[in-house]
Write a protein that holds these residues in place. Sequence first.
Motif, short mmCIF file in Angstrom:
data_model
loop_
_atom_site.label_atom_id
_atom_site.label_comp_id
_atom_site.label_asym_id
_atom_site.label_seq_id
_atom_site.Cartn_x
_atom_site.Cartn_y
_atom_site.Cartn_z
N MET A 135 7.51 2.94 -6.58
CA MET A 135 6.76 2.50 -7.76
C MET A 135 6.30 3.71 -8.57
SD MET A 135 3.15 0.54 -8.09
CE MET A 135 2.27 2.07 -7.88
N SER A 136 6.52 3.67 -9.88
CA SER A 136 6.04 4.72 -10.76
C SER A 136 4.68 4.31 -11.33
CB SER A 136 7.02 4.93 -11.92
OG SER A 136 6.35 5.56 -12.99
N PRO A 137 3.59 4.98 -10.91
CA PRO A 137 2.28 4.60 -11.44
C PRO A 137 2.19 4.80 -12.95
CG PRO A 137 2.09 6.57 -10.05
CD PRO A 137 3.49 6.06 -9.92
N PRO A 173 6.03 11.83 -14.82
CA PRO A 173 6.77 10.57 -15.00
C PRO A 173 7.77 10.29 -13.87
CG PRO A 173 7.50 12.21 -16.60
CD PRO A 173 6.34 12.82 -15.87
N ASN A 174 8.11 11.33 -13.09
CA ASN A 174 9.08 11.13 -12.01
C ASN A 174 8.43 10.80 -10.67
OD1 ASN A 174 11.28 11.79 -13.72
ND2 ASN A 174 10.71 13.95 -13.54
N PHE A 175 7.10 10.85 -10.63
CA PHE A 175 6.42 10.63 -9.36
C PHE A 175 6.43 9.13 -8.99
CE2 PHE A 175 2.22 9.34 -7.55
CZ PHE A 175 2.49 9.71 -6.25
N THR A 176 6.80 8.84 -7.73
CA THR A 176 6.76 7.45 -7.24
C THR A 176 6.13 7.42 -5.85
OG1 THR A 176 8.93 7.55 -6.16
CG2 THR A 176 8.91 6.85 -8.48
N PHE A 177 5.60 6.26 -5.48
CA PHE A 177 5.11 6.07 -4.11
C PHE A 177 5.13 4.57 -3.80
CE2 PHE A 177 1.36 5.00 -6.41
CZ PHE A 177 0.43 4.42 -5.55
N VAL A 179 -2.89 10.33 -14.22
CA VAL A 179 -2.37 9.96 -12.90
C VAL A 179 -2.20 11.24 -12.08
CG1 VAL A 179 -0.47 8.88 -11.62
CG2 VAL A 179 -1.13 7.97 -13.86
N ALA A 180 -2.92 11.32 -10.95
CA ALA A 180 -2.84 12.52 -10.10
C ALA A 180 -2.35 12.13 -8.72
CB ALA A 180 -4.23 13.16 -9.99
N ASP A 181 -1.38 12.88 -8.19
CA ASP A 181 -0.89 12.56 -6.84
C ASP A 181 -1.37 13.61 -5.84
OD1 ASP A 181 0.95 14.00 -8.53
OD2 ASP A 181 2.33 14.08 -6.84
N GLY A 182 -2.26 13.19 -4.96
CA GLY A 182 -2.75 14.05 -3.89
C GLY A 182 -1.99 13.75 -2.61
N LEU A 183 -2.35 14.45 -1.55
CA LEU A 183 -1.67 14.23 -0.27
C LEU A 183 -2.03 12.88 0.32
CD1 LEU A 183 -2.00 17.78 1.34
CD2 LEU A 183 0.06 16.71 0.40
N GLU A 184 -3.33 12.50 0.22
CA GLU A 184 -3.77 11.23 0.80
C GLU A 184 -3.83 10.11 -0.23
OE1 GLU A 184 -7.47 11.50 2.89
OE2 GLU A 184 -6.82 13.26 4.03
N ASP A 185 -4.31 10.44 -1.42
CA ASP A 185 -4.54 9.42 -2.44
C ASP A 185 -3.76 9.69 -3.72
OD1 ASP A 185 -6.32 8.07 -0.89
OD2 ASP A 185 -8.12 8.64 -2.00
N ARG A 217 -2.05 6.71 -0.30
CA ARG A 217 -0.61 6.97 -0.27
C ARG A 217 -0.02 6.66 1.09
NH1 ARG A 217 1.83 12.17 -3.17
NH2 ARG A 217 3.67 11.16 -2.38
N LEU A 218 -0.90 6.57 2.10
CA LEU A 218 -0.39 6.53 3.48
C LEU A 218 0.06 5.12 3.88
CD1 LEU A 218 -3.22 8.80 4.93
CD2 LEU A 218 -0.98 9.49 4.06
N GLY A 219 -0.58 4.12 3.29
CA GLY A 219 -0.15 2.73 3.54
C GLY A 219 -0.38 2.27 4.96
N ASP A 220 -1.22 2.99 5.74
CA ASP A 220 -1.36 2.61 7.14
C ASP A 220 -2.70 1.95 7.48
OD1 ASP A 220 -2.83 4.83 6.72
OD2 ASP A 220 -1.90 6.08 8.27
N SER A 221 -3.53 1.68 6.46
CA SER A 221 -4.81 1.04 6.79
C SER A 221 -4.60 -0.48 6.91
CB SER A 221 -5.87 1.35 5.72
OG SER A 221 -5.57 0.68 4.53
N GLN A 222 -5.24 -1.05 7.93
CA GLN A 222 -5.12 -2.51 8.15
C GLN A 222 -5.84 -3.26 7.05
OE1 GLN A 222 -3.51 -4.21 10.44
NE2 GLN A 222 -2.88 -2.55 11.78
N GLU A 223 -5.42 -4.49 6.78
CA GLU A 223 -6.16 -5.32 5.82
C GLU A 223 -7.63 -5.39 6.25
OE1 GLU A 223 -4.01 -9.22 4.67
OE2 GLU A 223 -3.52 -8.82 6.74
N PRO A 224 -8.57 -5.24 5.32
CA PRO A 224 -9.98 -5.39 5.69
C PRO A 224 -10.33 -6.87 5.75
CG PRO A 224 -9.78 -4.73 3.40
CD PRO A 224 -8.39 -4.90 3.92
#
Length: 370
Positions: free
Chosen positions: A193-195, A226-230, A270-276, A361-368
């Motif tokens: 996905m391109s934010p 513009p090329n960043f996706t996650f 739009v800023a892409d960090g390591l975690e967020d 960015r990690l996508g590993d947190s469980q649904e709250p």
Amino acid sequence: MAAKKLYKSFSNLKSLMEEVHRWGCMKQTGVSLRYMMEFGSKPTDRNLLISAQFLHKELPIRIARRAIELETLPYGLSEKPAVLKVRDWYLDSFRDMRSFPEIKDSSDEREFTQMIKAIKVRHNNVVPMMALGVQQLKKGMNPKIVYEDLDEIHQFLDRFYMSRIGIRMLIGQHVELHNTNPPHCVGCIDTKMSPMEVARNASEDARSICFWEYGSAPDVNIYGDPNFTFPYVPSHLQLMVFELVKNSLRAVEERFLDSDKVAPPIRIIVADGLEDVTIKVSDEGGGIPRSGLPKIFTYLYSTAKSPLDENLDLDSTDAVTMAGYGCGLPISRLYARYFGGDLQIISMEGYGTDAYLHLSRLGDSQEPLP
């Protein structure tokens, strides 16, 4: 046949409510974005069957919990006509789920998929209907009551809407796995996905509504790679950015309505960090006084005139207005938190407001799960 038999056994409300309470006590099972992505990447008949069997057990638990809460709300909110209507939708959906026999093969799975699709449609207008219920409550309340003090109602609505996001995500993901998607999409999740692109689309949507309402709309300038996706769910991001940009457009438009000056643009970074991945939406719409900041995440507050009308036919409408439900920001924050992100608002009264949307960015947190 089995479904019909079960249906009969729920024909009276008492036995249905007993069943709802029994299921409402069971433990919910949360899933993560990463799990949904990995599991859905191979939508074989076997995987679709496993997914349907999981939903067959999981959805009634989640729906039952909300139905029980809708019965026991403070300040007489449970008795409001709009809330009773929502409760009936939840009871109907619970009955449909529990009346569906065990899922044993692909044919059962396809039938089940059609049923949960219909359940999702049934609940399309839950947000405006609950907002109408809250409005019905406000009408009869002492105007001296401070809305932030109605903590129980805010906490209930946070739980209720968070649960709704989860239910709709699980149904949407399962249904979408049946459809032919682009190679980088897994159900509702776009692995690339391109934010920037989503922010651009959401901004255009918000600007067209602003044009329709005010006859003009400030520019929106977007900065980032513009090329960043996650991997993320584009429909969730679209909803959040749309809400933030819409609020900014309205603030700027109203501040510069009778001014000779050109309305300043809204800036999205739009800023892409390591975690967020962080998306900042900045405006020069005059800001929010500090005393007003605690109110912006409450469900009983909106600075705009409400578009909700007692006689509104919410079964057929899906109108989007610039503002007024009083729940856009708190619900956007729940969408952000659903996959481990957050939403913060920082304001300078007399100048403007910055909204920071943090997405994990990690996508590993469980649904709250509430």
